[in-house]
Design a protein around this motif. Structure first.
Motif, short mmCIF file in Angstrom:
data_model
loop_
_atom_site.label_atom_id
_atom_site.label_comp_id
_atom_site.label_asym_id
_atom_site.label_seq_id
_atom_site.Cartn_x
_atom_site.Cartn_y
_atom_site.Cartn_z
N LEU A 11 39.11 27.50 57.66
CA LEU A 11 38.28 28.15 58.69
C LEU A 11 38.75 29.57 58.96
O LEU A 11 37.94 30.49 59.11
CB LEU A 11 38.29 27.33 59.97
CG LEU A 11 37.45 26.05 59.95
CD1 LEU A 11 37.69 25.24 61.22
CD2 LEU A 11 35.99 26.39 59.81
N ARG A 12 40.07 29.77 59.01
CA ARG A 12 40.60 31.12 59.22
C ARG A 12 40.22 32.03 58.04
O ARG A 12 39.82 33.18 58.23
CB ARG A 12 42.12 31.09 59.38
CG ARG A 12 42.59 30.66 60.75
CD ARG A 12 44.07 30.93 60.97
NE ARG A 12 44.94 30.41 59.92
CZ ARG A 12 45.42 29.17 59.87
NH1 ARG A 12 45.13 28.31 60.81
NH2 ARG A 12 46.22 28.80 58.88
N LEU A 13 40.34 31.50 56.83
CA LEU A 13 39.97 32.29 55.65
C LEU A 13 38.49 32.62 55.64
O LEU A 13 38.09 33.72 55.24
CB LEU A 13 40.36 31.54 54.37
CG LEU A 13 41.87 31.45 54.09
CD1 LEU A 13 42.14 30.47 52.96
CD2 LEU A 13 42.43 32.83 53.77
N ALA A 46 35.29 27.41 50.04
CA ALA A 46 35.18 26.00 49.69
C ALA A 46 36.54 25.31 49.67
O ALA A 46 36.66 24.17 50.12
CB ALA A 46 34.50 25.85 48.33
N ASN A 47 37.57 26.01 49.16
CA ASN A 47 38.87 25.36 49.06
C ASN A 47 39.94 26.42 48.80
O ASN A 47 39.64 27.55 48.42
CB ASN A 47 38.86 24.33 47.92
CG ASN A 47 39.94 23.28 48.10
OD1 ASN A 47 40.74 23.33 49.03
ND2 ASN A 47 39.96 22.31 47.20
N LEU A 48 41.16 26.01 49.00
CA LEU A 48 42.32 26.82 48.67
C LEU A 48 43.24 25.92 47.87
O LEU A 48 43.78 24.94 48.39
CB LEU A 48 43.02 27.33 49.94
CG LEU A 48 44.27 28.17 49.71
CD1 LEU A 48 43.90 29.48 49.02
CD2 LEU A 48 44.96 28.46 51.03
N LYS A 49 43.37 26.23 46.59
CA LYS A 49 44.21 25.43 45.68
C LYS A 49 45.41 26.27 45.32
O LYS A 49 45.31 27.19 44.50
CB LYS A 49 43.43 25.05 44.43
CG LYS A 49 42.23 24.16 44.70
CD LYS A 49 41.48 23.88 43.40
CE LYS A 49 40.27 23.03 43.66
NZ LYS A 49 39.50 22.79 42.43
N SER A 101 39.39 44.11 45.22
CA SER A 101 39.53 44.71 46.56
C SER A 101 39.69 43.63 47.63
O SER A 101 40.41 43.83 48.61
CB SER A 101 38.35 45.61 46.88
OG SER A 101 37.16 44.88 46.93
N LEU A 102 39.05 42.47 47.44
CA LEU A 102 39.24 41.37 48.40
C LEU A 102 40.67 40.86 48.38
O LEU A 102 41.25 40.57 49.44
CB LEU A 102 38.27 40.22 48.10
CG LEU A 102 36.82 40.43 48.49
CD1 LEU A 102 35.95 39.29 47.97
CD2 LEU A 102 36.68 40.56 49.99
N LEU A 103 41.26 40.76 47.18
CA LEU A 103 42.66 40.32 47.09
C LEU A 103 43.57 41.29 47.85
O LEU A 103 44.47 40.87 48.58
CB LEU A 103 43.09 40.21 45.63
CG LEU A 103 42.50 39.05 44.83
CD1 LEU A 103 42.84 39.18 43.35
CD2 LEU A 103 42.98 37.73 45.38
N ALA A 104 43.30 42.59 47.70
CA ALA A 104 44.10 43.60 48.40
C ALA A 104 43.87 43.51 49.91
O ALA A 104 44.82 43.60 50.70
CB ALA A 104 43.76 44.99 47.88
N GLY A 120 47.98 39.66 55.41
CA GLY A 120 49.05 38.67 55.36
C GLY A 120 48.74 37.42 54.56
O GLY A 120 49.53 36.49 54.53
N VAL A 121 47.61 37.38 53.87
CA VAL A 121 47.25 36.22 53.05
C VAL A 121 47.42 36.61 51.59
O VAL A 121 46.67 37.43 51.06
CB VAL A 121 45.78 35.77 53.31
CG1 VAL A 121 45.43 34.60 52.43
CG2 VAL A 121 45.58 35.44 54.77
#
Length: 144
Positions: free
Chosen positions: A28-30, A49-52, A75-78, A84-85
């Motif tokens: 939810l935070r993501l 959908a998920n975090l693996k 750019s999303l990864l950055a 902090g993620v």
């Protein structure tokens, strides 16, 4: 000895349920962070959908949007890293909407003249201020 369901075993262990709740809260935070990072038209159509491990899986509604989102992955990864993620990769998948056939049209119902006449006669025998009499008169008027 009674055989237990796998779901009963899973829900019976407090640690598993706590891990599941923590994972759902993180998703939810993501989702909120992703919505803040994307333009409105994309945010509405992209769902976490998920975090693996360190791989985030995002479902999108269309192939065109998937292409645009895949182009934005670096750019999303950055952006996620700045907040902090730390993610290794973002996987984009097109989700197929559930198909639901259109509802059938309501049946066409007719009220015969003799039925309307009988209901009108019944309404006439009831007290004038009776809610039933008023409803019957409205029905006869609309059905005719």
């Amino acid at each position: 000895m009674a055989k237990t369901n796998p779901i009963d075993t899973y829900l019976g262990s407090g640690d598993s349920l706590a891990r599941l709740q923590a994972h759902a809260a993180r998703l939810l935070r993501l989702q909120r962070q992703l919505a803040d990072l994307l333009p409105d038209y994309m945010a509405a159509a992209c769902k976490v959908a998920n975090l693996k491990g360190e791989d985030l899986v995002i479902h999108v509604e269309s192939a065109g949007l998937a292409v645009k989102l895949r182009q934005a992955v670096p750019s999303l990864l950055a952006d996620f890293a700045r907040s902090g993620v730390i993610l290794r990769d973002i996987k984009v998948k097109v989700s197929v909407p559930e198909y639901r056939p259109p509802a059938p049209p309501p049946p066409d119902r007719h009220v015969s003249e003799s039925t309307r006449s009988g209901l009108g006669d019944l309404a006439a025998t009831l007290p004038a201020d009776s809610p039933l009499a008023k409803a019957l008169r409205r029905f006869v008027k609309s059905a005719g």
